[in-house]
Motif scaffolding. Structure first.
Motif, PDB file in Angstrom:
ATOM      1  N   SER A   3       0.825  -1.026   0.025  1.00 20.41           N
ATOM      2  CA  SER A   3      -0.040   0.031   0.167  1.00 20.41           C
ATOM      3  C   SER A   3       0.836   1.496  -0.038  1.00 20.41           C
ATOM      4  CB  SER A   3      -0.697   0.042   1.282  1.00 20.41           C
ATOM      5  OG  SER A   3      -0.156  -0.028   2.202  1.00 20.41           O
ATOM      6  N   LEU A   4       0.344   2.442  -0.259  1.00 15.29           N
ATOM      7  CA  LEU A   4       0.844   3.838  -0.469  1.00 15.29           C
ATOM      8  C   LEU A   4       0.783   4.367   1.182  1.00 15.29           C
ATOM      9  CD1 LEU A   4       2.045   6.221  -2.134  1.00 15.29           C
ATOM     10  CD2 LEU A   4      -0.469   6.685  -2.799  1.00 15.29           C
ATOM     11  N   VAL A   5       2.033   4.509   1.733  1.00 16.14           N
ATOM     12  CA  VAL A   5       1.796   5.108   3.091  1.00 16.14           C
ATOM     13  C   VAL A   5       1.663   6.810   3.011  1.00 16.14           C
ATOM     14  CG1 VAL A   5       3.242   5.649   5.183  1.00 16.14           C
ATOM     15  CG2 VAL A   5       3.225   3.634   4.029  1.00 16.14           C
ATOM     16  N   ALA A   6       2.312   7.141   1.904  1.00 15.89           N
ATOM     17  CA  ALA A   6       2.173   8.565   1.780  1.00 15.89           C
ATOM     18  C   ALA A   6       2.390   9.173   0.381  1.00 15.89           C
ATOM     19  CB  ALA A   6       3.149   9.526   2.701  1.00 15.89           C
ATOM     20  N   VAL A   7       1.675  10.229   0.044  1.00 11.44           N
ATOM     21  CA  VAL A   7       2.077  10.979  -1.345  1.00 11.44           C
ATOM     22  C   VAL A   7       2.898  12.241  -0.536  1.00 11.44           C
ATOM     23  CG1 VAL A   7       1.671  11.825  -3.389  1.00 11.44           C
ATOM     24  CG2 VAL A   7       0.032  10.061  -2.375  1.00 11.44           C
ATOM     25  N   CYS A   8       4.226  12.326  -1.582  1.00  9.45           N
ATOM     26  CA  CYS A   8       4.743  13.664  -0.985  1.00  9.45           C
ATOM     27  C   CYS A   8       5.182  14.734  -2.238  1.00  9.45           C
ATOM     28  CB  CYS A   8       6.108  13.256  -0.123  1.00  9.45           C
ATOM     29  SG  CYS A   8       5.965  11.971   0.998  1.00  9.45           S
ATOM     30  N   ALA A   9       5.261  16.020  -1.765  1.00  6.27           N
ATOM     31  CA  ALA A   9       5.704  17.069  -2.430  1.00  6.27           C
ATOM     32  C   ALA A   9       6.590  17.797  -1.828  1.00  6.27           C
ATOM     33  CB  ALA A   9       4.250  17.508  -3.277  1.00  6.27           C
ATOM     34  N   VAL A  10       7.182  18.780  -2.739  1.00 11.16           N
ATOM     35  CA  VAL A  10       8.076  19.676  -2.224  1.00 11.16           C
ATOM     36  C   VAL A  10       7.385  20.410  -0.971  1.00 11.16           C
ATOM     37  CG1 VAL A  10       8.042  21.478  -4.132  1.00 11.16           C
ATOM     38  CG2 VAL A  10      10.031  21.285  -2.441  1.00 11.16           C
ATOM     39  N   HIS A  11       8.012  20.776   0.082  1.00 10.48           N
ATOM     40  CA  HIS A  11       7.624  21.736   1.197  1.00 10.48           C
ATOM     41  C   HIS A  11       8.206  23.154   0.885  1.00 10.48           C
ATOM     42  CE1 HIS A  11       6.157  22.846   5.166  1.00 10.48           C
ATOM     43  NE2 HIS A  11       7.390  23.207   5.498  1.00 10.48           N
ATOM     44  N   ALA A  12       9.310  22.983   0.899  1.00 13.80           N
ATOM     45  CA  ALA A  12       9.984  24.375   0.571  1.00 13.80           C
ATOM     46  C   ALA A  12      11.372  24.058  -0.164  1.00 13.80           C
ATOM     47  CB  ALA A  12      10.354  24.802   1.984  1.00 13.80           C
ATOM     48  N   LEU A  13      11.729  25.080  -0.896  1.00 13.55           N
ATOM     49  CA  LEU A  13      13.007  24.916  -1.487  1.00 13.55           C
ATOM     50  C   LEU A  13      13.961  25.626  -0.516  1.00 13.55           C
ATOM     51  CD1 LEU A  13      12.442  26.597  -5.050  1.00 13.55           C
ATOM     52  CD2 LEU A  13      12.806  24.254  -4.489  1.00 13.55           C
ATOM     53  N   ARG A  14      15.318  24.827  -0.345  1.00 15.95           N
ATOM     54  CA  ARG A  14      16.088  25.122   0.563  1.00 15.95           C
ATOM     55  C   ARG A  14      17.488  25.643  -0.123  1.00 15.95           C
ATOM     56  NH1 ARG A  14      14.371  24.377   5.747  1.00 15.95           N
ATOM     57  NH2 ARG A  14      12.418  22.934   5.858  1.00 15.95           N
ATOM     58  N   PRO A  15      18.242  26.471   0.394  1.00 16.21           N
ATOM     59  CA  PRO A  15      19.288  26.829   0.056  1.00 16.21           C
ATOM     60  C   PRO A  15      20.421  25.646  -0.014  1.00 16.21           C
ATOM     61  CG  PRO A  15      18.856  28.605   1.729  1.00 16.21           C
ATOM     62  CD  PRO A  15      17.801  27.297   1.816  1.00 16.21           C
ATOM     63  N   ASP A  16      21.230  25.622  -0.985  1.00 15.68           N
ATOM     64  CA  ASP A  16      22.062  24.343  -1.010  1.00 15.68           C
ATOM     65  C   ASP A  16      23.462  24.919  -1.654  1.00 15.68           C
ATOM     66  OD1 ASP A  16      22.509  21.296  -0.746  1.00 15.68           O
ATOM     67  OD2 ASP A  16      22.818  21.812  -3.024  1.00 15.68           O
ATOM     68  N   GLU A  85      11.311  11.545  -1.400  1.00 11.98           N
ATOM     69  CA  GLU A  85      10.624  10.605  -2.164  1.00 11.98           C
ATOM     70  C   GLU A  85       9.205  11.231  -2.379  1.00 11.98           C
ATOM     71  OE1 GLU A  85       9.598   8.863   1.865  1.00 11.98           O
ATOM     72  OE2 GLU A  85      11.271   9.974   0.850  1.00 11.98           O
ATOM     73  N   ASN A  86       8.726  10.824  -3.546  1.00  7.23           N
ATOM     74  CA  ASN A  86       7.229  11.151  -3.697  1.00  7.23           C
ATOM     75  C   ASN A  86       6.233  10.140  -3.381  1.00  7.23           C
ATOM     76  OD1 ASN A  86       8.842  11.981  -6.741  1.00  7.23           O
ATOM     77  ND2 ASN A  86       7.703  13.570  -5.520  1.00  7.23           N
ATOM     78  N   LEU A  87       6.782   9.148  -3.175  1.00  5.44           N
ATOM     79  CA  LEU A  87       5.669   7.782  -2.817  1.00  5.44           C
ATOM     80  C   LEU A  87       6.413   6.985  -1.684  1.00  5.44           C
ATOM     81  CD1 LEU A  87       4.673   6.408  -6.251  1.00  5.44           C
ATOM     82  CD2 LEU A  87       3.447   8.390  -4.677  1.00  5.44           C
ATOM     83  N   ARG A  88       6.119   7.009  -0.528  1.00  4.58           N
ATOM     84  CA  ARG A  88       6.455   6.080   0.512  1.00  4.58           C
ATOM     85  C   ARG A  88       5.469   4.560   0.509  1.00  4.58           C
ATOM     86  NH1 ARG A  88       9.109   6.741   5.920  1.00  4.58           N
ATOM     87  NH2 ARG A  88      10.420   8.320   4.747  1.00  4.58           N
ATOM     88  N   LEU A  89       6.082   3.552   0.287  1.00  5.97           N
ATOM     89  CA  LEU A  89       5.303   2.461   0.096  1.00  5.97           C
ATOM     90  C   LEU A  89       5.466   1.317   1.026  1.00  5.97           C
ATOM     91  CD1 LEU A  89       6.032   1.994  -3.683  1.00  5.97           C
ATOM     92  CD2 LEU A  89       4.036   2.973  -2.797  1.00  5.97           C
ATOM     93  N   GLU A  90       4.573   0.665   1.436  1.00  6.91           N
ATOM     94  CA  GLU A  90       4.844  -0.678   2.418  1.00  6.91           C
ATOM     95  C   GLU A  90       4.154  -1.862   1.914  1.00  6.91           C
ATOM     96  OE1 GLU A  90       3.124  -0.086   6.176  1.00  6.91           O
ATOM     97  OE2 GLU A  90       1.161   0.205   5.538  1.00  6.91           O
ATOM     98  N   GLY A  91       5.234  -2.946   2.259  1.00 11.34           N
ATOM     99  CA  GLY A  91       4.859  -4.058   1.637  1.00 11.34           C
ATOM    100  C   GLY A  91       5.361  -4.440   0.249  1.00 11.34           C
ATOM    101  N   ILE A  92       6.092  -3.639  -0.166  1.00 15.78           N
ATOM    102  CA  ILE A  92       6.650  -3.966  -1.602  1.00 15.78           C
ATOM    103  C   ILE A  92       8.190  -3.860  -1.381  1.00 15.78           C
ATOM    104  CG2 ILE A  92       6.275  -1.623  -2.381  1.00 15.78           C
ATOM    105  CD1 ILE A  92       5.390  -3.147  -5.004  1.00 15.78           C
ATOM    106  N   ASP A  93       8.941  -4.666  -2.036  1.00 19.35           N
ATOM    107  CA  ASP A  93      10.607  -4.265  -2.058  1.00 19.35           C
ATOM    108  C   ASP A  93      10.661  -3.876  -3.240  1.00 19.35           C
ATOM    109  OD1 ASP A  93      13.285  -4.633  -2.104  1.00 19.35           O
ATOM    110  OD2 ASP A  93      13.135  -6.957  -2.365  1.00 19.35           O
ATOM    111  N   VAL A  94      10.820  -2.413  -3.037  1.00 24.07           N
ATOM    112  CA  VAL A  94      11.318  -1.318  -4.078  1.00 24.07           C
ATOM    113  C   VAL A  94      12.508  -1.702  -4.825  1.00 24.07           C
ATOM    114  CG1 VAL A  94      11.472   1.138  -4.573  1.00 24.07           C
ATOM    115  CG2 VAL A  94       9.732   0.370  -3.071  1.00 24.07           C
ATOM    116  N   ASN A  95      13.577  -2.012  -3.940  1.00 25.60           N
ATOM    117  CA  ASN A  95      14.759  -2.263  -4.520  1.00 25.60           C
ATOM    118  C   ASN A  95      14.949  -3.929  -5.363  1.00 25.60           C
ATOM    119  OD1 ASN A  95      16.211  -0.038  -3.427  1.00 25.60           O
ATOM    120  ND2 ASN A  95      15.433  -0.878  -1.443  1.00 25.60           N
ATOM    121  N   GLY A  96      13.986  -4.526  -4.803  1.00 27.34           N
ATOM    122  CA  GLY A  96      13.963  -5.918  -5.719  1.00 27.34           C
ATOM    123  C   GLY A  96      13.132  -5.857  -6.961  1.00 27.34           C
ATOM    124  N   ALA A  97      12.374  -4.699  -7.283  1.00 28.64           N
ATOM    125  CA  ALA A  97      11.586  -4.768  -8.197  1.00 28.64           C
ATOM    126  C   ALA A  97      12.514  -4.720  -9.599  1.00 28.64           C
ATOM    127  CB  ALA A  97      10.697  -3.208  -8.275  1.00 28.64           C
TER     128      ALA A  97
END
Length: 181
Positions: A3-16, A85-97
C-alpha cells in the motif's frame, strides 16, 4: 497487500551549496487525493532538472521498511518525504523490483520502474551532521536506494491506496542489480 503510506511533494526550496544553489529534497506528505501526471506529483518540483525529473524519473518511490532501517541507524524519525521521495510504500520490495515492472496504485495510476536512485552530495548535505560524512557511500553500500518511476497512466492517488504489481519482466535486472552493475 502492498500500500501507499504517503504521497509527498516539495515543502520548501532550501538553500544548497551545490551548483543549482537550492534543493527541492524537502518533501512532505500531502493530505487527500493527489494527482500524478506524466511528469510527476502535482505541486512537486525538482530544482535540478539535469539529475531529477523528466518522464523516466517522474516519481521517486521509497520503501517504509528501508526508512525504518535508516531510522534505527540514524536514531531519529524519518517522516515520509525525508528521502526526497514522492511515494512512501509498504509491503513492496522497491529495491528488488525489476526494471520495467509495472505497478498500479489505487484505481487508475500505473507506473513503471525505470532505474535506481543514485545518491548525491545534495542528499548528504540534507542528512547533515556527523552522518553526512560518508553518507553517499554508506547509503549506496546498504543498497536501500529506492526507484524512479515513469508514469504510464495518470490519475489520483491517496495514502492508503493499494499497490498492485501488474507485470514484472522475467530476467530483467532488479533496481539494486542495475545500480551495482
Amino acid at each position: 497487500m502492498p500500500s501507499l503510506v504517503a504521497v509527498c511533494a516539495v515543502h520548501a526550496l532550501r538553500p544548497d551549496a551545490g551548483s543549482v544553489g537550492v534543493t527541492a529534497i524537502d518533501k512532505r506528505a500531502v493530505e487527500g487525493a493527489v494527482r500524478i501526471g506524466r511528469l510527476g506529483v502535482r505541486a512537486d518540483v525538482q530544482a535540478s532538472r539535469k539529475h531529477h525529473g523528466g518522464p523516466d524519473k517522474a516519481v521517486y518511490a521509497y520503501a517504509q521498511d528501508d526508512a525504518e532501517f535508516w531510522e534505527r541507524e540514524l536514531g531519529r524519525e524519518l517522516a515520509p518525504g525525508w528521502f526526497g521521495e514522492n511515494l512512501r510504500l509498504e509491503g513492496i520490495d522497491v529495491n528488488g523490483a525489476r526494471i520495467g515492472e509495472v505497478w498500479r496504485i489505487g484505481d487508475s495510476v500505473e507506473v513503471e520502474v525505470t532505474m535506481p536512485r543514485t545518491p548525491c552530495a545534495t542528499f548528504a548535505r540534507w542528512v547533515g551532521g556527523a552522518a553526512a560524512r560518508g553518507w553517499v557511500k554508506r547509503f549506496s553500500d546498504e543498497g536501500r536506494l529506492g526507484a524512479y518511476l515513469r508514469v504510464r497512466r495518470a490519475g489520483e492517488v491517496r495514502a492508503g491506496d493499494p499497490v498492485t504489481i501488474v507485470s514484472s519482466p522475467s530476467g530483467a535486472p532488479t533496481v539494486l542489480q542495475m545500480y551495482r552493475a
